[in-house]
Design a protein around this motif. Sequence first.
Motif, PDB file in Angstrom:
ATOM      1  N   ALA A 199       0.858  -1.175   0.000  1.00 23.69           N
ATOM      2  CA  ALA A 199       0.000   0.000   0.000  1.00 23.69           C
ATOM      3  C   ALA A 199       0.896   1.227   0.000  1.00 23.69           C
ATOM      4  N   LEU A 200       0.725   2.091  -0.989  1.00 24.44           N
ATOM      5  CA  LEU A 200       1.462   3.345  -1.071  1.00 24.44           C
ATOM      6  C   LEU A 200       0.540   4.429  -0.536  1.00 24.44           C
ATOM      7  N   LEU A 201       0.865   4.949   0.638  1.00 22.84           N
ATOM      8  CA  LEU A 201      -0.064   5.819   1.355  1.00 22.84           C
ATOM      9  C   LEU A 201      -0.181   7.179   0.672  1.00 22.84           C
ATOM     10  N   ASP A 202      -1.392   7.496   0.237  1.00 25.52           N
ATOM     11  CA  ASP A 202      -1.680   8.763  -0.433  1.00 25.52           C
ATOM     12  C   ASP A 202      -2.254   9.735   0.596  1.00 25.52           C
ATOM     13  N   TYR A 203      -1.418  10.686   1.029  1.00 29.58           N
ATOM     14  CA  TYR A 203      -1.903  11.691   1.980  1.00 29.58           C
ATOM     15  C   TYR A 203      -1.604  13.103   1.476  1.00 29.58           C
ATOM     16  N   GLY A 204      -1.488  13.224   0.137  1.00 29.80           N
ATOM     17  CA  GLY A 204      -1.309  14.529  -0.480  1.00 29.80           C
ATOM     18  C   GLY A 204       0.119  15.022  -0.510  1.00 29.80           C
ATOM     19  N   SER A 205       1.083  14.124  -0.307  1.00 29.16           N
ATOM     20  CA  SER A 205       2.476  14.564  -0.236  1.00 29.16           C
ATOM     21  C   SER A 205       3.174  14.601  -1.585  1.00 29.16           C
ATOM     22  N   GLY A 206       2.559  14.067  -2.623  1.00 36.55           N
ATOM     23  CA  GLY A 206       3.229  13.973  -3.915  1.00 36.55           C
ATOM     24  C   GLY A 206       4.182  12.791  -3.956  1.00 36.55           C
ATOM     25  N   ASN A 207       4.957  12.700  -5.047  1.00 38.18           N
ATOM     26  CA  ASN A 207       5.985  11.665  -5.214  1.00 38.18           C
ATOM     27  C   ASN A 207       5.406  10.255  -5.262  1.00 38.18           C
ATOM     28  N   LEU A 208       4.147  10.123  -5.620  1.00 35.31           N
ATOM     29  CA  LEU A 208       3.511   8.808  -5.589  1.00 35.31           C
ATOM     30  C   LEU A 208       3.881   7.958  -6.798  1.00 35.31           C
ATOM     31  N   ARG A 209       3.824   8.552  -7.978  1.00 39.21           N
ATOM     32  CA  ARG A 209       3.954   7.734  -9.195  1.00 39.21           C
ATOM     33  C   ARG A 209       5.360   7.179  -9.360  1.00 39.21           C
ATOM     34  N   SER A 210       6.386   7.964  -9.039  1.00 40.66           N
ATOM     35  CA  SER A 210       7.748   7.444  -9.182  1.00 40.66           C
ATOM     36  C   SER A 210       7.987   6.308  -8.191  1.00 40.66           C
ATOM     37  N   ALA A 211       7.447   6.439  -6.980  1.00 38.08           N
ATOM     38  CA  ALA A 211       7.572   5.358  -6.001  1.00 38.08           C
ATOM     39  C   ALA A 211       6.795   4.124  -6.451  1.00 38.08           C
ATOM     40  N   ARG A 250       6.084   3.213  -9.556  1.00 39.04           N
ATOM     41  CA  ARG A 250       6.783   2.569 -10.676  1.00 39.04           C
ATOM     42  C   ARG A 250       8.011   1.799 -10.189  1.00 39.04           C
ATOM     43  N   ALA A 251       8.743   2.379  -9.249  1.00 41.16           N
ATOM     44  CA  ALA A 251       9.947   1.714  -8.743  1.00 41.16           C
ATOM     45  C   ALA A 251       9.599   0.411  -8.037  1.00 41.16           C
ATOM     46  N   LEU A 252       8.537   0.415  -7.252  1.00 44.97           N
ATOM     47  CA  LEU A 252       8.107  -0.803  -6.559  1.00 44.97           C
ATOM     48  C   LEU A 252       7.612  -1.855  -7.544  1.00 44.97           C
ATOM     49  N   GLU A 253       6.862  -1.418  -8.547  1.00 46.90           N
ATOM     50  CA  GLU A 253       6.351  -2.371  -9.535  1.00 46.90           C
ATOM     51  C   GLU A 253       7.484  -2.979 -10.343  1.00 46.90           C
ATOM     52  N   ARG A 254       8.536  -2.213 -10.597  1.00 43.93           N
ATOM     53  CA  ARG A 254       9.675  -2.746 -11.357  1.00 43.93           C
ATOM     54  C   ARG A 254      10.387  -3.869 -10.608  1.00 43.93           C
ATOM     55  N   VAL A 255      10.317  -3.847  -9.273  1.00 46.10           N
ATOM     56  CA  VAL A 255      10.978  -4.924  -8.514  1.00 46.10           C
ATOM     57  C   VAL A 255       9.977  -5.997  -8.078  1.00 46.10           C
ATOM     58  N   GLY A 256       8.754  -5.954  -8.652  1.00 44.14           N
ATOM     59  CA  GLY A 256       7.834  -7.069  -8.498  1.00 44.14           C
ATOM     60  C   GLY A 256       6.718  -6.915  -7.496  1.00 44.14           C
ATOM     61  N   ALA A 257       6.526  -5.729  -6.939  1.00 41.30           N
ATOM     62  CA  ALA A 257       5.449  -5.533  -5.969  1.00 41.30           C
ATOM     63  C   ALA A 257       4.119  -5.276  -6.668  1.00 41.30           C
ATOM     64  N   ASP A 258       3.051  -5.656  -6.010  1.00 42.13           N
ATOM     65  CA  ASP A 258       1.687  -5.344  -6.444  1.00 42.13           C
ATOM     66  C   ASP A 258       1.253  -4.121  -5.639  1.00 42.13           C
ATOM     67  N   VAL A 259       1.236  -2.949  -6.267  1.00 41.48           N
ATOM     68  CA  VAL A 259       1.107  -1.684  -5.551  1.00 41.48           C
ATOM     69  C   VAL A 259      -0.310  -1.117  -5.667  1.00 41.48           C
ATOM     70  N   VAL A 268      -2.184   2.464  -4.618  1.00 43.93           N
ATOM     71  CA  VAL A 268      -2.101   3.820  -4.073  1.00 43.93           C
ATOM     72  C   VAL A 268      -3.421   4.093  -3.349  1.00 43.93           C
ATOM     73  N   THR A 269      -3.340   4.396  -2.053  1.00 48.76           N
ATOM     74  CA  THR A 269      -4.570   4.447  -1.269  1.00 48.76           C
ATOM     75  C   THR A 269      -4.452   5.357  -0.060  1.00 48.76           C
ATOM     76  N   SER A 270      -5.584   5.860   0.381  1.00 51.02           N
ATOM     77  CA  SER A 270      -5.679   6.527   1.683  1.00 51.02           C
ATOM     78  C   SER A 270      -6.650   5.767   2.585  1.00 51.02           C
ATOM     79  N   ASP A 271      -7.075   4.592   2.138  1.00 45.29           N
ATOM     80  CA  ASP A 271      -8.019   3.780   2.899  1.00 45.29           C
ATOM     81  C   ASP A 271      -7.275   3.074   4.042  1.00 45.29           C
ATOM     82  N   PRO A 272      -7.668   3.339   5.291  1.00 46.88           N
ATOM     83  CA  PRO A 272      -6.943   2.743   6.425  1.00 46.88           C
ATOM     84  C   PRO A 272      -6.921   1.225   6.416  1.00 46.88           C
ATOM     85  N   LYS A 273      -8.009   0.594   6.019  1.00 40.87           N
ATOM     86  CA  LYS A 273      -8.059  -0.875   6.039  1.00 40.87           C
ATOM     87  C   LYS A 273      -7.060  -1.465   5.047  1.00 40.87           C
TER      88      LYS A 273
END
Length: 211
Positions: free
Chosen positions: A6-18, A20-29, A31-36
């Motif tokens: 889960a890539l925490l979306d809290y309005g800080s920016g820098n989401l897409r590059s992070a 892409r980098a995680l997906e390149r090393v095999g993570a299922d990403v 992007v969310t602000s949902d606590p659950k």
Amino acid sequence: MSKSVALLDYGSGNLRSAQRALERVGADVTVTSDPKIAVDADGLLVPGVGAFAACMAGLNAVHGPRIIGQRLAGGRPVLGICVGMQILFEEGNEHGVHTRGAGEWPGTVERLHARILPHMGWNTVERAADSQMFAGLDADTRFYFVHTYGVRDWTLETDDLTTPPSVAWAEHESDRFVAAVENGPLWATQFHPEKSADAGAQLLTNWLSTL
């Protein structure tokens, strides 16, 4: 099977590059602000770009400190990057404004003592030889930094029953600051692994191996 992050979306920016980098090393990403979703994922990545106070306001709005605390209470991995690392400390001091952080570690984020700021570019990192975060990377490996503030004093004390955190350091114009921390399931970097080419990819791979 891919690890879910889960890539925490809290309005800080820098989401897409992070992402892409995680997906390149095999993570299922996701992007969310949902606590659950953030609590239930195999790993949680907390990014961060901008001012400490603004990032904390955004983090509090999505219950970020509670999400991080719930995960750590269950031993579930969290990775903070740049300001996403800084907000894990007790306090940020920017332009004379003191803002309470998430408080996972004691310490104050403050302006670096350097003539040229921001600190922008590639630097080596001084770290423990048995670091899991930096496994497979040579001691002279460089990572990409871009920041004006950092933690210049590490103050966390541990007892004989607790494994002490592994703290890595870097320098800018002879000013020494915390570059990364490994503290059980809580990892964080002041530099940007997602912008650090192959070295960053190796670090993210090392983190995924802990999930």
